[in-house]
Design an enzyme around this catalytic site. Sequence first.
Site, PDB file in Angstrom:
ATOM      1  N   HIS A  53       0.813  -1.214   0.000  1.00  0.00           N
ATOM      2  CA  HIS A  53       0.000   0.000   0.000  1.00  0.00           C
ATOM      3  C   HIS A  53       0.844   1.259   0.000  1.00  0.00           C
ATOM      4  CE1 HIS A  53      -2.132  -3.331   2.049  1.00  0.00           C
ATOM      5  NE2 HIS A  53      -3.076  -2.981   1.202  1.00  0.00           N
ATOM      6  N   HIS A  81      -6.153   0.277  -3.311  1.00  0.00           N
ATOM      7  CA  HIS A  81      -7.029   0.237  -4.454  1.00  0.00           C
ATOM      8  C   HIS A  81      -6.826   1.485  -5.309  1.00  0.00           C
ATOM      9  CE1 HIS A  81      -9.286   2.388  -1.341  1.00  0.00           C
ATOM     10  NE2 HIS A  81     -10.161   2.819  -2.228  1.00  0.00           N
TER      11      HIS A  81
END
Length: 208
Positions: A112, A132
């Site tokens: 991340h 995401h």
Amino acid sequence: MNSLSFELHAVSPGIGDEQRFVKIATDVWPWLDYIHIREKHLTTEQKIQWAYNLLYAGIPSDRIVINGLCELNELEKHVLIQRVHWGQSNMTTIQGSSLNKSDRLRLGISVHSLHEAREAEERGADYLFYGHVFSSSSKPGIKPRGLSALSEICSGVSIPVIAIGGIEPANIAAVRAAGASGAAVISSIWASDNPQSAAAALRQAIER
């Protein structure tokens, strides 16, 4: 099935419906490079059994990835299982500099940040998931990281980076332009009314 080294991964939705998962996986695998068994509630034995059920359904062993399986020594007796994927919590439990001492297993890590990406690469990850990237139904209310962040990760490491989160045919080209070596999807296949058409549309977008 991979087109110019751009991989297409489908990650299971994590709802524990094995029968539906195997049925859809059997229908869509010809369009995919990898199918991930990502069911956090399952035991190691259950995850391995799901993998064998995909094999029994005719899905090639080199398309199957088991997520969250830290006991790599457990897989030495399961020679057909070749691919494993970990989250950050799995990675932090492994001591020592090398995450994967098996030449047979391909290991992916979800990251991340650029720091996590570089650490995973240094410790021997074969590829990374990053996201995401776009708004995603599996991450409701959480701001997406976006294409510029994806580009930073891709240029900051030398191993393949797979984009995940809100991937659909319309944004495959943008993900690729950012430097990603592949894309991973969840709901666009498993929540689709026609998973075969959804998988085919993603494959067509990659091949354009």
